[in-house]
Write a protein that holds these residues in place. Structure first.
Motif, PDB file in Angstrom:
ATOM      1  N   ARG A 152       7.348  -6.195  -8.984  1.00 42.37           N
ATOM      2  CA  ARG A 152       6.489  -6.571  -7.844  1.00 42.37           C
ATOM      3  C   ARG A 152       5.064  -6.839  -8.299  1.00 42.37           C
ATOM      4  O   ARG A 152       4.312  -5.916  -8.600  1.00 42.37           O
ATOM      5  CB  ARG A 152       6.499  -5.475  -6.783  1.00 42.37           C
ATOM      6  N   ASP A 153       4.680  -8.103  -8.306  1.00 39.45           N
ATOM      7  CA  ASP A 153       3.342  -8.496  -8.764  1.00 39.45           C
ATOM      8  C   ASP A 153       2.233  -7.863  -7.929  1.00 39.45           C
ATOM      9  O   ASP A 153       1.246  -7.371  -8.470  1.00 39.45           O
ATOM     10  CB  ASP A 153       3.184 -10.022  -8.731  1.00 39.45           C
ATOM     11  N   GLU A 154       2.376  -7.881  -6.606  1.00 43.50           N
ATOM     12  CA  GLU A 154       1.319  -7.342  -5.738  1.00 43.50           C
ATOM     13  C   GLU A 154       1.153  -5.835  -5.950  1.00 43.50           C
ATOM     14  O   GLU A 154       0.039  -5.323  -5.934  1.00 43.50           O
ATOM     15  CB  GLU A 154       1.629  -7.640  -4.274  1.00 43.50           C
ATOM     16  N   LEU A 155       2.245  -5.149  -6.171  1.00 48.30           N
ATOM     17  CA  LEU A 155       2.168  -3.707  -6.435  1.00 48.30           C
ATOM     18  C   LEU A 155       1.399  -3.457  -7.735  1.00 48.30           C
ATOM     19  O   LEU A 155       0.508  -2.595  -7.776  1.00 48.30           O
ATOM     20  CB  LEU A 155       3.575  -3.114  -6.508  1.00 48.30           C
ATOM     21  N   ARG A 156       1.709  -4.201  -8.782  1.00 44.47           N
ATOM     22  CA  ARG A 156       1.000  -4.034 -10.049  1.00 44.47           C
ATOM     23  C   ARG A 156      -0.489  -4.320  -9.877  1.00 44.47           C
ATOM     24  O   ARG A 156      -1.329  -3.622 -10.433  1.00 44.47           O
ATOM     25  CB  ARG A 156       1.586  -4.950 -11.136  1.00 44.47           C
ATOM     26  N   THR A 157      -0.812  -5.352  -9.097  1.00 45.12           N
ATOM     27  CA  THR A 157      -2.216  -5.687  -8.852  1.00 45.12           C
ATOM     28  C   THR A 157      -2.939  -4.510  -8.206  1.00 45.12           C
ATOM     29  O   THR A 157      -4.050  -4.156  -8.605  1.00 45.12           O
ATOM     30  CB  THR A 157      -2.320  -6.937  -7.952  1.00 45.12           C
ATOM     31  N   ALA A 200       0.844  -1.203   0.000  1.00 44.70           N
ATOM     32  CA  ALA A 200       0.000   0.000   0.000  1.00 44.70           C
ATOM     33  C   ALA A 200       0.875   1.248   0.000  1.00 44.70           C
ATOM     34  O   ALA A 200       0.588   2.239  -0.686  1.00 44.70           O
ATOM     35  CB  ALA A 200      -0.925  -0.002   1.210  1.00 44.70           C
ATOM     36  N   PHE A 201       1.961   1.215   0.763  1.00 45.31           N
ATOM     37  CA  PHE A 201       2.926   2.320   0.779  1.00 45.31           C
ATOM     38  C   PHE A 201       3.523   2.522  -0.618  1.00 45.31           C
ATOM     39  O   PHE A 201       3.582   3.642  -1.139  1.00 45.31           O
ATOM     40  CB  PHE A 201       4.027   2.019   1.794  1.00 45.31           C
ATOM     41  N   LEU A 202       3.964   1.427  -1.240  1.00 42.87           N
ATOM     42  CA  LEU A 202       4.577   1.529  -2.567  1.00 42.87           C
ATOM     43  C   LEU A 202       3.576   2.033  -3.604  1.00 42.87           C
ATOM     44  O   LEU A 202       3.929   2.833  -4.480  1.00 42.87           O
ATOM     45  CB  LEU A 202       5.145   0.178  -2.989  1.00 42.87           C
ATOM     46  N   GLY A 227      -1.575  -1.665 -19.347  1.00 43.14           N
ATOM     47  CA  GLY A 227      -0.228  -1.137 -19.538  1.00 43.14           C
ATOM     48  C   GLY A 227       0.570  -1.107 -18.252  1.00 43.14           C
ATOM     49  O   GLY A 227       0.198  -1.698 -17.241  1.00 43.14           O
ATOM     50  N   VAL A 228       1.693  -0.412 -18.301  1.00 48.39           N
ATOM     51  CA  VAL A 228       2.563  -0.260 -17.136  1.00 48.39           C
ATOM     52  C   VAL A 228       2.239   1.071 -16.481  1.00 48.39           C
ATOM     53  O   VAL A 228       2.372   2.119 -17.123  1.00 48.39           O
ATOM     54  CB  VAL A 228       4.058  -0.293 -17.545  1.00 48.39           C
ATOM     55  N   PRO A 229       1.784   1.069 -15.218  1.00 47.02           N
ATOM     56  CA  PRO A 229       1.499   2.336 -14.552  1.00 47.02           C
ATOM     57  C   PRO A 229       2.692   3.273 -14.653  1.00 47.02           C
ATOM     58  O   PRO A 229       3.836   2.850 -14.630  1.00 47.02           O
ATOM     59  CB  PRO A 229       1.230   1.915 -13.104  1.00 47.02           C
ATOM     60  N   MET A 230       2.454   4.524 -14.759  1.00 44.47           N
ATOM     61  CA  MET A 230       3.387   5.621 -15.015  1.00 44.47           C
ATOM     62  C   MET A 230       3.648   5.748 -16.509  1.00 44.47           C
ATOM     63  O   MET A 230       3.466   6.816 -17.059  1.00 44.47           O
ATOM     64  CB  MET A 230       4.708   5.511 -14.253  1.00 44.47           C
TER      65      MET A 230
END
Length: 199
Positions: free
Chosen positions: A110-115, A55-57, A124-127
Motif C-alpha cells: 500500500r503506497d499511501e500507507l507507506r507515505t 490513517a487506521f492502518l 527502510g520498511v517500517p517495522m
C-alpha cells in the motif's frame, strides 16, 4: 448492526478484526468494510475514530512498532546473559509472528500507507527498520561486553539478520519455521564476530 450501539474499546476491537482479516485473506482483502464486518460494527465506527482507512492502518502498524520497542528493551537487558545466538534467535522468532509478517506484506503493498509511515520511519520498511534498530542496540551492548568482536559492524549485522529471517518466514501458508531454522541463520550471520562458542 444498529449504528446507535456502543462498543467497548472500539480501536482495539477494530485492530484485532483487521489482523484476523489480514491473516485469513491477505492484504488485498483488507478494506474498511471487511474490518467493520469482522468486528461486528457499523462502518461509521471506524470513521469516528480515524480520519480515513489509511490513517487506521498507519495506527495499526504503529501499535506493532510500539511492541517492537518493548521487545527491544527486553533484548537489550538480556545482554551478557545466555548466549548471543540464543538471545537473537528468541528475539527474531518472537518478532516474526504471523501477524507481523502479514503487516510487513501490507506495508509493502500500500503506497499511501507507506507515505504516512514515512513521517515516523523515514527510511527502510517500517517495522523491519525498527526491528533492525533493536538488534543493532543489543549487538552494541554485547560488543561493549566483549561477547561480540570490537570491530563488529552491528549496523550491517542487524539488517542482515532481519532480512535473512524475514525471507525464512515470508509467504508461509503452512508450518512456521522453528527456532532451529532461525538459530542456523543467526549462527551463520554472526559466525565471524561471535566471541563465545555457539550453543
Amino acid at each position: 448492526m444498529p449504528t446507535g450501539v456502543a462498543i467497548r474499546d472500539a480501536r482495539a476491537q477494530l485492530f484485532q478484526a483487521a489482523e484476523r482479516v489480514l491473516l485469513r485473506d491477505g492484504p488485498n482483502a483488507l478494506t474498511s468494510r471487511a474490518v467493520t464486518t469482522e468486528a461486528g460494527c457499523a462502518k461509521g465506527v471506524l470513521h469516528r475514530h480515524f480520519a480515513d482507512f489509511d490513517a487506521f492502518l498507519a495506527e495499526l502498524v504503529r501499535e506493532h512498532i510500539a511492541g517492537i520497542d518493548a521487545r527491544a528493551t527486553a533484548l537489550r537487558d538480556a545482554a551478557g546473559t545466555g548466549t548471543v545466538a540464543g538471545n537473537l534467535t528468541g528475539a527474531l522468532t518472537g518478532l516474526f509472528g504471523s501477524v507481523a509478517v502479514a503487516i510487513v506484506a501490507l506495508i509493502t503493498s500500500r503506497d499511501e500507507l507507506r507515505t504516512r509511515l514515512r513521517r515516523t520511519t523515514p527510511t527502510g520498511v517500517p517495522m523491519l527498520t525498527e526491528a533492525s534498530g533493536a538488534l543493532a542496540s543489543y549487538l552494541t551492548a554485547e560488543r561493549e561486553l566483549g561477547r561480540i568482536a570490537a570491530d563488529a559492524d552491528v549496523d550491517t549485522l542487524a539488517p542482515t539478520l532481519i532480512g535473512a529471517t524475514h525471507l525464512l518466514f515470508a509467504d508461509r501458508d503452512g508450518t512456521r519455521p522453528d527456532a532451529g531454522a532461525v538459530h542456523k541463520i543467526v549462527t551463520a550471520v554472526i559466525a565471524g564476530v561471535a566471541q563465545e562458542p555457539p550453543r
